[in-house]
Scaffold this motif. Structure first.
Motif, short mmCIF file in Angstrom:
data_model
loop_
_atom_site.label_atom_id
_atom_site.label_comp_id
_atom_site.label_asym_id
_atom_site.label_seq_id
_atom_site.Cartn_x
_atom_site.Cartn_y
_atom_site.Cartn_z
N GLY A 194 24.60 -10.64 -6.98
CA GLY A 194 24.63 -9.33 -7.64
C GLY A 194 24.56 -9.43 -9.15
N ASN A 196 23.86 -9.04 -12.96
CA ASN A 196 23.40 -7.87 -13.72
C ASN A 196 22.25 -8.26 -14.64
OD1 ASN A 196 24.52 -9.05 -16.10
ND2 ASN A 196 26.53 -8.14 -15.63
N ALA A 197 21.70 -7.27 -15.33
CA ALA A 197 20.52 -7.51 -16.16
C ALA A 197 20.79 -8.53 -17.26
CB ALA A 197 20.05 -6.19 -16.76
N GLU A 198 21.97 -8.48 -17.84
CA GLU A 198 22.30 -9.41 -18.91
C GLU A 198 22.38 -10.85 -18.40
OE1 GLU A 198 25.81 -10.22 -22.26
OE2 GLU A 198 25.90 -8.46 -20.93
N GLN A 199 22.99 -11.04 -17.21
CA GLN A 199 23.09 -12.38 -16.63
C GLN A 199 21.71 -12.93 -16.27
OE1 GLN A 199 25.81 -11.14 -13.53
NE2 GLN A 199 27.50 -12.31 -14.44
#
Length: 447
Positions: A194, A196-199
């Motif tokens: 899951g 996120n966009a930053e990861q």
């Protein structure tokens, strides 16, 4: 004749290899001052001691003694090794909870094998460890853990990994059309479930940076894998070994068709994160597969007299001698077997074992069946089961080419499935556990 498990193999192979690689580290830092022990990490209700981590790090350094530049900085290396030890602790705990136990006799046998592989005795190994300030009891427990992890992995394979005949058929058909095997290596920048966009952006930036270092020849692929990969095989330079086309995910298999040895492709986004894939070399396996493979098989009957708490070895030997004399005197072997054999599996069939290769029942049985001619009865011989005599009924040469190929393909598919499933299993265990790695820095040593 019992079929051989597709995952059967020496449980000691991995731990002996580990011990051999670790052996040079026994002589490392012998004169160095040693710090007081402490806790390097907490893993659920268990701990990893600083001394455990130090020893494991020293072993890795010993493996790279001739290529020290490939190792990451000390703090990164210690964290990588600590993560490996965490996974060992979690697997041992899971195995113990599943009822898997490794007895002292098995550990003793493993240590004896390790000593032999290192051209010494168990006492010599103990002395070498003591000279380097390493605790023999701790070494024993590390070997016990290695065997326990192997048992857990086998148990997982038997319960979770199934290979159908249709999968074997498809793989064999593919091999017939393309006998190429690929030696591969990879680098993984992992992403959490899951992400996120930053990861995702951070992971992509990292993998692109690693690819840039390789493309500019500032670092070779193996060194980059050791330093930057999040894969469990990072410290092996990301080496994936030899794989046939059916062992490779379809997306990668299509890429490999157009790659040259030494070429690196990626980044490729997969379920675990971003990957770089290197084609190390290729080879043609079709010629080896086409070679005819034959084995000598034997048909025999046997009579067994077991050694038990109420029937010692001498009593069992006396009984088998009497039965051998009866057969020599004219009694029919199968009738004596039905009357007196203590092998419940073959007694009702007159001791009949059917057709089997010589090594099917161990070296002592093999020596007996190959030392007599068809129709002859062997002298009494002893195995772990007790005292035996056998009557060889016949021998034949059997073409096992297709049988062996199917077994090899089945094992290959099973290993691939196990690798994928077991890695997910490890990730799940790691995600569910309480883990506190307290420090990745090397401990300070006293003067």
């Amino acid at each position: 004749m019992s079929p051989r498990s597709m995952f059967k193999g020496s449980l000691l192979a991995g731990l002996i290899a580990t011990a051999l690689a670790a052996a040079p580290a026994f002589a490392q830092d012998a004169a160095a001052a040693r710090p007081l022990d402490g806790i390097a990490a907490i893993v659920d209700e268990d701990v990893i001691l600083t001394s455990e981590l130090d020893r494991a790090v020293a072993n890795v350094k010993a493996q790279y003694a001739n290529q020290p530049g490939q190792l990451p900085p000390e703090d990164v290396l210690r964290r990588q090794v600590a993560e490996r030890l965490v996974l060992v602790k979690l697997q041992v705990a899971r195995a113990n909870g599943s009822g898997i136990r490794v007895g002292d006799q098995e550990v003793n046998a493993a240590i004896a094998n390790i000593a032999q592989q290192n051209n010494t005795t168990v006492d010599g190994l103990r002395q070498r460890l003591a000279a380097d300030g390493l605790d023999f009891d701790g070494f024993r427990e590390s070997i016990r853990d290695e065997i326990t992890v192997q048992r857990l992995r086998q148990s997982y394979a038997q319960s979770r990994v199934q290979v159908s005949e249709s999968e074997v058929d498809a793989a064999m058909a593919a091999q017939a059309n393309n006998g190429t095997q690929y030696h591969l290596a990879h680098i993984l920048v992992g992403l959490p479930d899951g992400a996120n966009a930053e990861q995702i952006a951070t992971g992509q930036k990292k993998i692109e940076g690693v690819k840039g270092l390789i493309d500019r020849n500032e670092m070779d692929f193996s060194a980059a894998a050791v330093r930057y990969s999040d894969s469990p095989n990072a410290l092996e330079g990301g080496d994936l070994g030899w794989r046939s086309q059916d062992e490779i995910p379809q997306a990668f298999a299509e890429m490999l068709k157009n790659m040259q040895p030494g070429q690196v492709v990626g980044p490729i986004r997969g379920p675990s994160g971003f990957q770089l894939l290197k084609l190390v070399e290729t080879r043609d396996a079709s010629q080896a597969a086409a070679n005819t493979q034959k084995v000598t098989e034997y048909q025999a009957r046997h009579i067994l007299v077991r050694i038990t708490p109420v029937q010692d070895a001498d009593a069992a030997k006396a009984k088998i001698d009497t039965l051998r004399a009866r057969v020599a005197g004219g009694a029919k072997f199968d009738e004596v077997a039905k009357e007196s054999s203590e092998d419940a599996n073959s007694k009702s069939e007159g001791g009949e074992l059917g057709w089997f290769p010589a090594d099917a029942y161990g070296p002592d049985f093999a020596k007996a069946v190959t030392s007599v001619g068809d129709g002859e009865v062997s002298a009494p011989f002893r195995t772990e089961a007790g005292w035996h005599i056998l009557q060889r009924e016949g021998s034949r040469e059997t073409d096992v080419t297709d049988q062996n190929r199917r077994a090899q393909v089945r094992d290959t598919i099973g290993r691939r499935k196990l690798e994928d499933e077991y890695n997910r299993f490890l990730q799940e265990m790691r995600g569910e556990a309480y883990v506190d790695i307290r420090t990745a820095a090397a401990p300070a040593t006293g003067s």
